[in-house]
Design a protein around this motif. Sequence first.
Motif, PDB file in Angstrom:
ATOM      1  N   LYS A  56       0.832  -1.329   0.022  1.00 60.29           N
ATOM      2  CA  LYS A  56       0.006  -0.093   0.009  1.00 60.29           C
ATOM      3  C   LYS A  56       0.788   1.430   0.110  1.00 60.29           C
ATOM      4  O   LYS A  56       0.632   2.281  -0.866  1.00 60.29           O
ATOM      5  CB  LYS A  56      -0.870   0.062   1.408  1.00 60.29           C
ATOM      6  CG  LYS A  56      -1.491   1.210   1.430  1.00 60.29           C
ATOM      7  CD  LYS A  56      -2.917   1.439   0.380  1.00 60.29           C
ATOM      8  CE  LYS A  56      -3.857   2.601   0.618  1.00 60.29           C
ATOM      9  NZ  LYS A  56      -4.757   2.748  -0.433  1.00 60.29           N
ATOM     10  N   SER A  59       2.363   1.516  -3.243  1.00 64.99           N
ATOM     11  CA  SER A  59       1.397   2.029  -4.334  1.00 64.99           C
ATOM     12  C   SER A  59       1.149   3.709  -4.163  1.00 64.99           C
ATOM     13  O   SER A  59       1.087   4.509  -5.456  1.00 64.99           O
ATOM     14  CB  SER A  59       0.189   1.250  -4.041  1.00 64.99           C
ATOM     15  OG  SER A  59      -0.520   1.526  -2.983  1.00 64.99           O
ATOM     16  N   VAL A  60       1.131   4.010  -3.287  1.00 66.12           N
ATOM     17  CA  VAL A  60       1.095   5.545  -3.056  1.00 66.12           C
ATOM     18  C   VAL A  60       2.240   6.347  -3.616  1.00 66.12           C
ATOM     19  O   VAL A  60       2.139   7.134  -4.321  1.00 66.12           O
ATOM     20  CB  VAL A  60       0.651   5.782  -1.590  1.00 66.12           C
ATOM     21  CG1 VAL A  60       0.680   7.301  -1.143  1.00 66.12           C
ATOM     22  CG2 VAL A  60      -0.673   5.467  -0.984  1.00 66.12           C
ATOM     23  N   THR A  62       4.575   5.398  -5.567  1.00 61.51           N
ATOM     24  CA  THR A  62       4.867   5.298  -6.954  1.00 61.51           C
ATOM     25  C   THR A  62       3.399   6.013  -7.844  1.00 61.51           C
ATOM     26  O   THR A  62       4.029   6.206  -9.060  1.00 61.51           O
ATOM     27  CB  THR A  62       5.039   3.769  -7.490  1.00 61.51           C
ATOM     28  OG1 THR A  62       3.840   3.157  -6.976  1.00 61.51           O
ATOM     29  CG2 THR A  62       6.324   3.279  -6.903  1.00 61.51           C
ATOM     30  N   PHE A  63       2.555   5.918  -7.155  1.00 65.66           N
ATOM     31  CA  PHE A  63       1.519   6.829  -7.968  1.00 65.66           C
ATOM     32  C   PHE A  63       1.802   8.347  -8.134  1.00 65.66           C
ATOM     33  O   PHE A  63       1.449   8.813  -9.324  1.00 65.66           O
ATOM     34  CB  PHE A  63       0.135   6.633  -7.149  1.00 65.66           C
ATOM     35  CG  PHE A  63      -1.099   7.307  -7.632  1.00 65.66           C
ATOM     36  CD1 PHE A  63      -1.690   6.878  -8.697  1.00 65.66           C
ATOM     37  CD2 PHE A  63      -1.336   8.608  -7.454  1.00 65.66           C
ATOM     38  CE1 PHE A  63      -2.823   7.442  -9.227  1.00 65.66           C
ATOM     39  CE2 PHE A  63      -2.452   9.464  -7.780  1.00 65.66           C
ATOM     40  CZ  PHE A  63      -3.119   8.836  -8.974  1.00 65.66           C
ATOM     41  N   TYR A  64       2.285   8.952  -7.402  1.00 65.28           N
ATOM     42  CA  TYR A  64       2.730  10.300  -7.399  1.00 65.28           C
ATOM     43  C   TYR A  64       4.093  10.574  -8.004  1.00 65.28           C
ATOM     44  O   TYR A  64       4.921   9.845  -7.539  1.00 65.28           O
ATOM     45  CB  TYR A  64       2.524  11.131  -6.117  1.00 65.28           C
ATOM     46  CG  TYR A  64       1.354  10.953  -5.443  1.00 65.28           C
ATOM     47  CD1 TYR A  64       0.331  12.120  -5.939  1.00 65.28           C
ATOM     48  CD2 TYR A  64       0.835  10.210  -4.516  1.00 65.28           C
ATOM     49  CE1 TYR A  64      -1.086  12.067  -5.557  1.00 65.28           C
ATOM     50  CE2 TYR A  64      -0.475  10.272  -3.957  1.00 65.28           C
ATOM     51  CZ  TYR A  64      -1.568  11.009  -4.676  1.00 65.28           C
ATOM     52  OH  TYR A  64      -2.598  11.047  -3.986  1.00 65.28           O
ATOM     53  N   GLU A  65       4.195  11.243  -8.962  1.00 63.56           N
ATOM     54  CA  GLU A  65       5.309  11.331  -9.861  1.00 63.56           C
ATOM     55  C   GLU A  65       6.392  12.310  -9.061  1.00 63.56           C
ATOM     56  O   GLU A  65       7.715  12.055  -9.279  1.00 63.56           O
ATOM     57  CB  GLU A  65       5.045  12.285 -11.247  1.00 63.56           C
ATOM     58  CG  GLU A  65       6.076  12.148 -12.269  1.00 63.56           C
ATOM     59  CD  GLU A  65       5.712  12.723 -13.345  1.00 63.56           C
ATOM     60  OE1 GLU A  65       6.387  13.868 -13.912  1.00 63.56           O
ATOM     61  OE2 GLU A  65       4.770  12.270 -14.284  1.00 63.56           O
TER      62      GLU A  65
END
Length: 158
Positions: A56, A59-60, A62-65
């Motif tokens: 989790k 995922s957070v 890596t979601f934000y560039e």
Amino acid sequence: MLDQTYYKKADEIISQHGLEPASLIPIIQDIQSEYRYLPPELLRYVAKKLGINEAKAYSVATFYENFSFEPKGKYIIKVCNGTACHVRKSIPILERLYSELGLSEEKATTDDMLFTLETVSCLGACGLAPVLTVNDKVYPGMTPDAAAELIHELRGAE
């Protein structure tokens, strides 16, 4: 393996935000601000402290560039390649910076950890194109020669 001081600093940051899972983003933002990147070991550490599973947390992050797992230089240079900047010749500026710094698309940070060079889609300063930033300070109306001079000034400041 990170030095123990990294974990102590992470604990300080966590204490400022609390142990709620909703604090993950501000905590990792502060860690990245401190070290100019997000050490994966600290992301795992923070996840454990907040009671979030590692997947989790990753995922957070890596979601934000904005988050980077790779160390960055002292000076982070972002060259805008949005439409306005591209039309006003941002690519020759980028190429000159690659040449001046000995970098490429594959290698973004100098060996001395002084400079990291990135391209971005837009810096939101289209009227000032072509634009680049150094650690979020905007440099408008850039040219390849002006960019090279800026590098020499920054090196001289060291």
